[in-house]
Design an enzyme around this catalytic site. Structure first.
Site, PDB file in Angstrom:
ATOM      1  N   HIS A 122       0.850  -1.199   0.000  1.00  0.00           N
ATOM      2  CA  HIS A 122       0.000   0.000   0.000  1.00  0.00           C
ATOM      3  C   HIS A 122       0.886   1.250   0.000  1.00  0.00           C
ATOM      4  O   HIS A 122       1.596   1.503   0.975  1.00  0.00           O
ATOM      5  CB  HIS A 122      -0.939  -0.012   1.201  1.00  0.00           C
ATOM      6  CG  HIS A 122      -1.809   1.204   1.266  1.00  0.00           C
ATOM      7  ND1 HIS A 122      -2.758   1.470   0.297  1.00  0.00           N
ATOM      8  CD2 HIS A 122      -1.850   2.239   2.131  1.00  0.00           C
ATOM      9  CE1 HIS A 122      -3.357   2.623   0.593  1.00  0.00           C
ATOM     10  NE2 HIS A 122      -2.824   3.112   1.695  1.00  0.00           N
ATOM     11  N   ASP A 142       0.979   5.217  -0.149  1.00  0.00           N
ATOM     12  CA  ASP A 142       0.270   6.499  -0.065  1.00  0.00           C
ATOM     13  C   ASP A 142       1.001   7.539  -0.907  1.00  0.00           C
ATOM     14  O   ASP A 142       2.186   7.793  -0.657  1.00  0.00           O
ATOM     15  CB  ASP A 142       0.256   7.011   1.388  1.00  0.00           C
ATOM     16  CG  ASP A 142      -0.607   6.148   2.292  1.00  0.00           C
ATOM     17  OD1 ASP A 142      -1.796   6.010   1.989  1.00  0.00           O
ATOM     18  OD2 ASP A 142      -0.087   5.625   3.298  1.00  0.00           O
ATOM     19  N   HIS A 146      -6.448   9.609  -0.135  1.00  0.00           N
ATOM     20  CA  HIS A 146      -7.099   9.574   1.180  1.00  0.00           C
ATOM     21  C   HIS A 146      -6.263  10.150   2.327  1.00  0.00           C
ATOM     22  O   HIS A 146      -6.668  10.042   3.490  1.00  0.00           O
ATOM     23  CB  HIS A 146      -7.558   8.140   1.506  1.00  0.00           C
ATOM     24  CG  HIS A 146      -6.454   7.134   1.450  1.00  0.00           C
ATOM     25  ND1 HIS A 146      -6.220   6.360   0.336  1.00  0.00           N
ATOM     26  CD2 HIS A 146      -5.516   6.776   2.353  1.00  0.00           C
ATOM     27  CE1 HIS A 146      -5.182   5.567   0.569  1.00  0.00           C
ATOM     28  NE2 HIS A 146      -4.744   5.795   1.782  1.00  0.00           N
TER      29      HIS A 146
END
Length: 1147
Positions: A175, A177, A569
């Site tokens: 993941h 970001d 996000h």
């Protein structure tokens, strides 16, 4: 007698018009059936098809005729009413104002009655799971569930897999970001590039290894710096299924605060990049980190061609409830869908997090031991006290059985014997060693498990789509036995809590300065995209090489990507480190400057009479924006237009909406004696107001002029401004309360030291009353003469004194909000003018302004509220604006999701205060049988309705500590922030009590259009004073559309598509249209809208003015797929709520 004679004459005239129109139609019907491309599915060219086309054509003409007649009829009704009632004067202390004589005020909005059926029939559908009901069922008592703390003890029988083995897909992922604790570039430099580099080497070592990737922003950055052999290696990994691209958006976006415009745009940007560079089309979506999930996202994914999706961050009590009922996998259907066209299969992960300790099964202490990056000797271990253990022939049996036990327990929460086991975490696989540790240890476990038939398990590495494919196969087998496997769910997954009373409702508001900047960026990008494509067509036609260079297109691409990056996000959510926020802000700011140049140049080319003149202006800016933002963290400032008596200055007003519009335009000029002329040379009514350098000082160098601009749909309109005495120019008057300022030689200023009268404002729709602080108290609606209590007040929330406190993510208040008390009595300034009037009050932390436009159109019917908020010196406080009324909404209120749809909410006593706060992107409302009170917003913020009659909106928050979610800091980089709203009060009719319980609701058309006006203001552009008027000639106006689109259809974007090679543009654009669902229970009389509704039909050949449509073909939302039998269409047909993309080519 005289009156009845007038009506007889008028009636006869209408009769003649009807007869003559029918004659003309029949005449045209014989001769003039459309020459455009035929609709799909029509018969071969022959007698039948000709007849059919004639009938279609006649129907269209009849519809147009009906519209004309009904407009005339309404004019007659209004005329008769005004004759019967006699002349009514406004009770205000100023005249009705300019624009009141407009025909638009007399026209009733024409709504086809069939267009009202959708909203009235919605809500009758009953999904298996409705999220509003789920909240009623869950006790929210949070008992200790044992090893799965938020769940329960899972049991199984040893023989459950005897007939059908458990099929396990272990899915490695990382993941990444695009900005959080480091900037996008820093993360790429320190981590992400190594993940990609290692991936290419390590996956090639063994064809059974798999990996997946989601964020295209990173992939694209890496692609630009790697050599051809690496690129070829990636393509072959994709081809043989070892690597899968999931979702494929520019980022993994937040789902609470973005507008659907940006969600679509970042999806298109990612998918277009993939098409051009890799030729792949993602089919499964992976969304593991956004803090709550929106059905808008599931709708957009479905429209883009996805069939399966995965979500993770959902309230822990909802996860437990779904696990108990085995509803963690479901078909997600839109609340408003009366069929099943919006269904998309959704997998919800069951446990606390997406990291390895929380994805193999219910016991994190055991799962952590199978995260082989944590083996002793590494940088971090397992916090549960038992270390990870490398696999060897000596321990493989016991370790495999321990892991299989977790897999079996997890599989008991689902309905099939196919199991997903993600294997990854943030920025994993960035070190060479981790690839070996994870893959080699798992390979030993797989080999052992697969070689033991008594274990009844088949385990392998897989990608997300491998899992979904196997699942579909299992479900199809069950369906053959007549069993329906998965329930249908409707609703959303806000507000998220990950433990205890820790609700993530703080980020709905955190860093509101940038949430507002995001919306400004969206309106600029959309305006630039649309103007650019049309200007490009003109530049091609007239061979304007200066415009045809790829510079502007590259600037547009960069702007799309910077806006896309911010939808991440941890971007728009306001949950990144201070310097990362500055990085996002700087990207948005630089792109805003570029977009202003593109808007200016495109508008110049379109409005110039002689297109070739563009070449001589292109090195300089011919058209400039009327306001400038000087840095990434400052508010825009208006430029002053320098006037002279001999040389007029030109103002080009661009209306970026698809409907003709009467809007107030305000610009700053250098002189108070001013005349504004329309394109025909006719003077227009102007209000001249003071420009205040601070709350008590009037500028001597700048004056604000305001007038009503009548702009065509998607059109440019030219006005001239001259320094000259004019009877059409009216000075505003000022009354000041609680303070005194010196007399002014230009403006009439009255100082009121003692309060004499109540402060009031009014226009032809409403009258407002204010208290001594300058805060609104009451509203009278002129339509029915009723008074409504509508009070505005400000309040503070503090943070709890418990160990965990509010931060960037969490809202943990210290109880109910406390009234805002100003140290000093606020200074109040009242402005009264011909075009608008306003009350401004100056508190220590808020400058609050309430404005009424004296205009007969849309802008006159709601109250504009703007707040300049400055809480840079407070500690651990959040400031809210509360609107209180007598609307008896009980515990129900409504918020929008992403500006796309309305989600009903219920304020629940059993939940803590912070759980009853929800995201609002563009609007929130409360209603009872009598009326609806709507707060429309020009930025995303948190909103609640904690008591009947109230709407409370969060405006800013300053928090001095971290809330322990990984950010490692509080929120204390507050800026002076502008918040903009409209308050709209509407009378309801035809409502029944059952309707209130519906899981679906719609705004009125007036509310939709008011929201569009708020989010897409007109752009005033001035011609650079370097260019004197003899050197150029302008068209008086230029409309891109032939006429207004239907009132319920919004042109989302017209996005020039990239060329197949290089950084340039192609000949095509993506035309994205949205047909809005609306509620007809509201009066549409006198709305001043110059459009109608047409049941979602638009004739393609009648769409554009001065441009003909060469081709128009349907596409999936993000341009990934085209229908198999794709062909040109001559009529666009949209269902209510539908968002559709078409590939269009103009010439």
């Amino acid at each position: 007698m005289k009156l009845s004679r007038q009506f007889t004459v008028f009636g006869s005239a209408i009769f003649c018009v009807v007869i003559f129109s029918l004659y003309l139609m029949l005449d045209r019907g014989h001769l003039d059936y459309p020459r455009g491309p035929r609709r799909e599915g029509s018969f071969p060219q022959g007698q039948l098809s000709m007849l059919q086309e004639k009938i279609d054509h006649l129907e269209r003409l009849l519809a147009e005729n009906n519209e004309i007649i009904s407009n005339i009829r309404d004019s007659v009704i209004n005329l008769s009413e005004s004759v019967e009632d006699g002349p009514k004067s406004s009770q205000g202390n100023f005249s009705q104002g300019a624009g009141s004589h407009l025909l638009s005020s007399q026209l009733s909005l024409q709504v086809d009655s069939k267009d009202c059926l959708f909203a009235s029939q919605s809500g009758n559908q009953h999904p298996d799971v409705q999220m509003l009901d789920v909240y009623d069922l869950i006790p929210f008592d949070n008992p200790d569930g044992g090893v799965w703390k938020q769940g329960f003890d899972i049991k199984y029988e040893a023989d459950e897999w005897d007939s059908e083995p458990l099929q396990v897909f272990v899915v490695p992922h990382s993941h990444n970001d695009p900005g959080w604790l480091k900037t996008f570039n820093e993360y790429f430099r320190d981590k992400t590039q190594y993940i990609f580099n290692n991936m290419v080497v390590k996956l090639k070592e063994d064809s059974s290894r798999k990996f997946m990737w989601s964020e295209i922003s990173y992939l694209s950055k890496w692609w630009d710096i790697i050599d051809i052999p690496k690129k070829e290696a990636v393509k072959s990994l994709l081809q043989n299924g070892q690597l899968e691209i999931v979702t494929g958006g520019w980022v993994m976006p937040d789902e609470a605060t973005p507008h659907y415009f940006s969600l679509i745009d970042q999806l298109i940007e990612g998918h277009q990049w993939l098409e051009k560079n890799l030729g792949v089309k993602p089919r499964s979506s992976w969304s593991i980190d956004p803090f709550g999930h929106s059905p808008t996202m599931s709708y957009l994914l479905k429209r883009a061609g996805f069939s399966h999706m995965l979500i993770q961050r959902v309230h822990y009590a909802v996860k437990k409830h779904f696990a108990l009922h085995k509803t963690l996998e479901f078909f997600w259907r839109q609340n408003w869908d009366m069929g099943s066209v919006t269904d998309i299969f959704c997998h919800m992960m069951p446990f606390y997090s997406y990291d390895i300790p929380h994805t193999c099964g219910p016991d994190p202490k055991i799962c952590c031991q199978f995260d082989f990056k944590r083996v002793p000797g590494g940088r971090f271990g397992c916090p549960w006290g038992v270390p990870a253990e490398a696999i060897s022939p000596g321990n493989v049996q016991s370790r495999a059985r321990l892991l299989l036990d977790q897999y079996r327990k997890k599989s008991k929460l689902y309905r099939t014997k196919v199991l997903l086991a993600p294997l990854g975490d943030d920025f994993r696989y960035n070190e060479y060693t981790e690839w070996d540790l994870q893959y080699r240890n798992y390979e030993q476990l797989f080999n052992y498990m697969n070689s033991q038939p008594q274990l009844n398990v088949k385990i392998q590495f897989g990608t997300l789509s491998d899992y979904f494919d196997a699942l579909d196969k299992a479900a199809a087998a069950e369906r053959k036995k007549g069993q329906l496997m998965f329930p249908v769910l409707s609703g959303d997954f806000f507000t998220y809590a990950d433990r205890d009373d820790h609700y993530w409702s703080g980020y709905f508001t955190s860093r509101p300065f940038y949430k507002r900047m995001d919306r400004i960026m969206e309106s600029h990008l959309r305006a630039a995209e649309i103007l650019y494509y049309f200007a490009l067509k003109q530049a091609q036609k007239y061979k304007i090489n200066a415009f045809l260079s790829p510079t502007h297109y590259m600037g547009l691409t960069e702007a799309r990507r910077n806006l896309g990056l911010f939808q991440h996000h941890d971007g728009i959510t306001g949950t990144a480190k201070d310097w990362v926020v500055v990085d996002y802000g700087t990207r948005l700011y630089h792109s805003l400057i570029v977009l202003e140049k593109i808007i200016g140049d495109s508008a110049s080319l379109l409005i110039l009479k002689d297109k070739n003149m563009f070449e001589s202006f292109s090195s300089d800016t011919f058209l400039e924006m009327d306001s400038k933002q000087n840095s990434q963290d400052s508010l825009p400032q208006k430029s002053i237009i320098q006037l002279t008596t001999n040389e007029p200055r030109y103002l080009v007003v661009y209306n970026p909406l698809e409907q003709a519009r009467n809007s107030v335009v305000s610009v700053y000029v250098s002189s108070p004696t001013v005349q504004v002329l329309s394109d025909s040379g006719k003077p227009v009514e102007v209000q001249v107001s003071a420009v205040w350098s601070d709350e008590r000082t009037i500028s001597k160098t700048a004056y604000e002029i305001s007038f009503i601009a009548h702009t065509p749909p998607l059109g440019l309109k030219v006005y001239k401004i001259l320094e000259s005495q004019s009877s059409n120019s009216h000075l505003a008057d000022y009354v000041l309360y609680k303070d005194k300022i010196e007399e002014n030689e230009i403006f009439n200023i009255k100082n009121m030291i003692k309060d004499v009268d109540a402060i009031t404002l009014e226009n032809s729709f409403v009258a407002l009353w204010f208290d001594q602080f300058g805060l609104m108290e009451k509203m009278r609606t002129k339509e029915d003469g009723k008074d409504h209590e509508i009070k505005v007040q400000f309040l503070w929330y503090g943070t709890t004194n418990k160990r965990d406190k509010s931060g960037a993510y969490l809202f943990l208040p210290d109880g109910k909000a406390q009234p805002y008390v100003s140290q000093n009595l606020p200074f109040v300034r009242v402005t009264r003018g011909r075009i608008y009037s306003e009350v401004t009050c100056f508190f220590d932390h808020v400058t609050h302004k309430v404005r009424l436009y004296n205009i007969q159109g849309i802008e006159g019917q709601s109250v504009e509220v703007s707040n300049i908020v400055d809480i840079r010196r407070v500690h651990n406080r959040e400031i809210v604006m509360r609107i209180s009324s007598k609307v008896n909404n009980q515990n129900r209120f409504y918020t929008d999701l992403n500006g796309y749809q309305i989600q009903p909410r219920r304020t629940m006593e059993k939940l803590p205060l912070q759980a009853n706060v929800y995201p609002m992107t563009t609007m929130a409302y409360i209603q009872d049988a009598e009326c609806r009170l709507t707060l429309l917003s020009a930025q995303s913020l948190g909103v609640s309705s904690l008591t009947a009659g109230q709407i409370e909106v969060f405006m800013d928050r300053r928090l001095m500590q971290d809330d322990n979610r990984g950010l490692g800091q509080g929120v204390y980089d507050n800026k002076i922030t502008a918040n903009l709203f409209r308050i709209l009060l509407e009378k309801r009719s035809g409502m029944n009590a059952e309707e209130e319980k519906n899981p679906v609701s719609y705004p009125s058309l007036l509310s939709h259009i008011t929201s569009s006006f708020l989010n897409h203001p007109v752009f005033p552009l001035t011609i650079n004073k370097k260019f004197s008027s003899p050197t150029f000639e302008l068209l008086s106006e230029f409309s891109l559309l032939m006429s207004s689109l239907p009132c319920d259809i919004h042109l989302v974007n017209m996005r020039t598509i990239q060329s197949k090679v290089g950084n340039g543009f192609s000949d095509e654009a993506a035309l994205i249209l949205h047909r809005k669902g609306f509620d007809c229970q509201f009066s549409s009389r006198g709305t001043g809208l110059l459009c109608s509704t047409t049941q979602g039909k638009i004739s393609v050949q009648k769409l554009f003015n001065k441009f003909s449509v060469e081709s128009l073909t349907p596409s999936s939302l993000s341009l990934m797929h085209s229908p198999p039998d794709v062909q040109n269409i001559s009529e666009i047909n949209l269902s209510p709520m539908e968002i559709s993309t078409f590939r269009i080519r103009l010439r």
